[in-house]
Design a protein around this motif. Structure first.
Motif, PDB file in Angstrom:
ATOM      1  N   GLU A 258      -4.089 -13.164  -0.803  1.00 62.96           N
ATOM      2  CA  GLU A 258      -3.585 -13.378  -2.162  1.00 62.96           C
ATOM      3  C   GLU A 258      -4.627 -14.120  -2.983  1.00 62.96           C
ATOM      4  OE1 GLU A 258       0.173 -15.425  -2.643  1.00 62.96           O
ATOM      5  OE2 GLU A 258      -0.059 -15.469  -4.827  1.00 62.96           O
ATOM      6  N   LEU A 326     -12.552  -9.333  -6.588  1.00 67.34           N
ATOM      7  CA  LEU A 326     -11.716  -8.384  -5.838  1.00 67.34           C
ATOM      8  C   LEU A 326     -12.557  -7.388  -5.044  1.00 67.34           C
ATOM      9  CD1 LEU A 326      -8.899  -7.893  -8.485  1.00 67.34           C
ATOM     10  CD2 LEU A 326      -8.626  -8.895  -6.195  1.00 67.34           C
ATOM     11  N   ILE A 340      -1.755 -10.225  -5.833  1.00 70.08           N
ATOM     12  CA  ILE A 340      -2.451 -10.802  -7.002  1.00 70.08           C
ATOM     13  C   ILE A 340      -1.645 -11.940  -7.638  1.00 70.08           C
ATOM     14  CG2 ILE A 340      -3.919  -8.798  -7.502  1.00 70.08           C
ATOM     15  CD1 ILE A 340      -0.621  -9.406  -9.304  1.00 70.08           C
ATOM     16  N   ILE A 379      -5.464  -5.216 -13.919  1.00 68.60           N
ATOM     17  CA  ILE A 379      -5.935  -5.504 -12.556  1.00 68.60           C
ATOM     18  C   ILE A 379      -5.409  -4.439 -11.589  1.00 68.60           C
ATOM     19  CG2 ILE A 379      -5.661  -7.134 -10.618  1.00 68.60           C
ATOM     20  CD1 ILE A 379      -7.723  -8.075 -12.692  1.00 68.60           C
ATOM     21  N   ILE A 390      -1.125  -3.140  -5.373  1.00 66.61           N
ATOM     22  CA  ILE A 390      -0.902  -4.573  -5.576  1.00 66.61           C
ATOM     23  C   ILE A 390       0.507  -4.993  -5.147  1.00 66.61           C
ATOM     24  CG2 ILE A 390      -2.549  -4.758  -7.495  1.00 66.61           C
ATOM     25  CD1 ILE A 390      -0.027  -5.169  -9.344  1.00 66.61           C
TER      26      ILE A 390
END
Ligand code: ACM
Length: 551
Positions: A258, A326, A340, A379, A390
């Motif tokens: 995370e 990332l 995330i 993202i 995600i």
């Protein structure tokens, strides 16, 4: 004659009861039938493995035997009588439940057969649970049983926050072993926080040289009574991360990293102030000077617990930074999911920021919740473009869910219900059942964040909310125990907080709902706690003093 028969029957019954007393498997198998007799494992017993893929399971068993019984078995390729055989089936077409295994122990040997290597590995965990807890000689008697078993949920997770307090690689490995022993399969590694950034990122060395350290830590419950004035921090190198990911993979555990955004970002901002909407603004420090240690100017890594206003600015600088971070994360972690964060992001700085207000106008974004949604969706797009998905905490529902996101429901079950109804995958971690930072005892001697979640409460958890239709229920992948470490400075405290609650959660996640029975489980836990003693781990010894006082 009659008397002899009576005595014999009495003896036989006693033997059977004694044998059954050893059959206390957590999590409870789907189908278990007790057979006659025992199999005895001695240092001469062979472990037969004909497929390299099963060596992980065999090695795990041998390491366990060596550590706790001081001997190990010879691994052989070809069947021999009186051995333990591990055999994973090969399928042309994927089986319904790849984690299924069958287990058969009888006086002539033990056979473990999984639908996959993971399944066979779970068979080994069952064997471990059948080992006597107090072994005095190199003779380990295993009751004869037939078991057919498979998990109810595909996601069976444990989380650990290493931001508030850092835990060594050795402890992370111990934690992973515990996860494995209870047939859980996911380790959610919470690596970045306001109080410390804990993973080396090659392109941004200040994340760890600056962001991994704070100048002190509050004493007592937040906001604290004083500050210890001690520099605190550490981080994992990329080599250590690779080592942990491999260690977990060898135990059929996926590590989900995370990286928190847009909130809980103080440590990253302390390292790279341009990530803030107000790079020149000092990090606000407490009015009570006793609560802070060291410099009060510039951007600072936080020393107290809570939620902080200075969050990532949704600027090109930030997105470029996060994409680079990332990239390194995805290189290190092969998991399908990247977490995330997305929780607890105050909007005050965004409201005050001319940049954010202009951006919202340009993009037709109506409020700051939608701006957070824009942030997460951008993202998500990046992560999806690399073939990954995600996971976000349930706040990512506010302002519109990113198209492919999985939701981790923590503020109760509501977020999970909403997400499943929107046909999004869900992982349930509602505070009342799954937050292992809550006090485990009504009268708690140690400092915790508060709350009261005894083991019985955890055991009572049903991960599929009754509000969901059968179709919607399919989106519930499973659940997870969350371990936030504000008030857990040492491994011993983490152990105390997770055991036996994690044992309870493992049964919630693995066993069919109709197999759950608190009284049975309570009996099993008595043996389980003896196992904790064998492992020399700390646990909540008062767990059953609460047993009838929850709910
Ligand atoms: C959380 O507990 N803030 C996800």
């Amino acid at each position: 004659m009659k008397k002899t028969l009576y005595l014999f029957l009495l003896f036989a019954t006693k033997m059977l009861v004694a044998q059954n007393a050893n059959i206390r498997i957590i999590p409870e198998p789907v189908k278990l039938t007790v057979q006659k007799g025992i199999f005895t494992i001695t240092p001469k017993t062979a472990l037969v493995v004909s497929d390299k893929g099963d060596l992980h399971a065999a090695n795990f068993f041998n390491q366990y035997l060596k550590k706790y019984y001081h001997f190990q078995l010879q691994i052989k390729e070809h069947p021999t009588p009186g051995s333990i055989t591990i055999h994973t089936k090969k399928f042309i077409k994927a089986p319904n439940n790849p984690e299924f295994y069958s287990f058969q122990s009888k006086p002539s040997g033990i056979d473990i057969s999984g639908n996959s290597y993971a399944g066979s590995f779970y068979g080994i965990q069952t064997l471990i649970q059948l080992l006597p807890v107090n072994a005095t000689a190199n003779q380990l008697n295993i009751a004869a049983v037939n078991i057919e078993d498979q998990p109810r949920f595909t996601y069976r997770g444990m989380h650990l926050d290493v931001g508030r307090h850092f835990f060594s690689v050795d402890f992370i490995k111990e934690y992973i072993d515990l996860i494995a022993l209870y047939k859980m399969n996911t380790f959610h590694w919470h690596l970045t926080e306001d109080q410390g950034w804990r993973i080396e990122i090659k392109q941004y060395p200040k994340l760890t040289s600056v962001g991994a350290y704070r100048n002190g830590t509050i004493i007592g419950h937040a906001p604290g009574t004083a500050n210890d004035g001690l520099k605190y921090g550490d981080y994992y190198t990329q080599e250590q991360i690779k080592e942990v990911v491999q260690y977990a993979a060898d135990r059929f555990i996926t590590v989900i990293p995370e990286i928190e955004m847009p909130g809980h970002a103080s440590a990253a901002i302390a390292a790279y102030p341009e990530l803030s909407c107000f790079p020149d603004k000092n990090t606000p420090t407490p009015k009570n000077k006793n609560l802070w240690s060291g410099d009060t100017t510039g951007k600072q890594v936080q020393q107290s617990w809570g939620v902080f206003d200075d969050v990532f600015c949704p600027s090109d600088y930030t997105f470029h930074f996060l994409e680079n971070v990332l990239d390194e994360i995805m290189e290190l972690f092969p998991s399908k999911y990247i977490h995330i964060g997305g929780d607890e992001c105050p909007k005050n700085y965004w409201k005050a920021s001319p940049f954010c207000q202009q951006l919202m106008k340009e993009k037709g974004i109506k409020d700051e919740h939608e701006l957070q949604s824009y942030f997460i969706q951008r993202i998500e797009k990046y992560i999806n473009s690399k073939g990954r998905q995600i996971i976000g905490w349930d706040e990512i529902l506010e302002g519109g869910l990113a198209p492919n996101a999985t939701v981790m429901s923590w503020r109760g079950e509501k977020g999970g219900i909403e997400a499943a109804q929107q046909k999004h995958n869900v992982i349930m971690t509602p505070g009342a059942w799954c937050y292992f930072d809550h006090s485990p005892n009504k009268q708690e001697d140690s400092l915790t964040i508060g709350g009261y979640t005894p083991v019985q409460k955890v055991y009572s958890y049903e991960p599929v909310p009754k509000e969901l239709s059968a179709d919607e229920a399919k989106y519930v992948l499973g659940a997870q125990g969350n371990v936030w470490t504000e008030y857990m400075q040492y491994p011993t405290k983490v152990e105390y907080m997770i055991l036996p609650r994690m044992s309870a959660l493992s049964e919630v996640l693995w066993s069919p709902a109709n197999k759950k029975n608190w009284n049975n489980f309570e009996n099993k836990l008595i043996k389980d706690t003896k196992r904790y003693q064998l492992w020399q781990v700390h646990f909540n010894e008062k767990w059953n003093q609460n047993a009838n006082s929850s709910n």
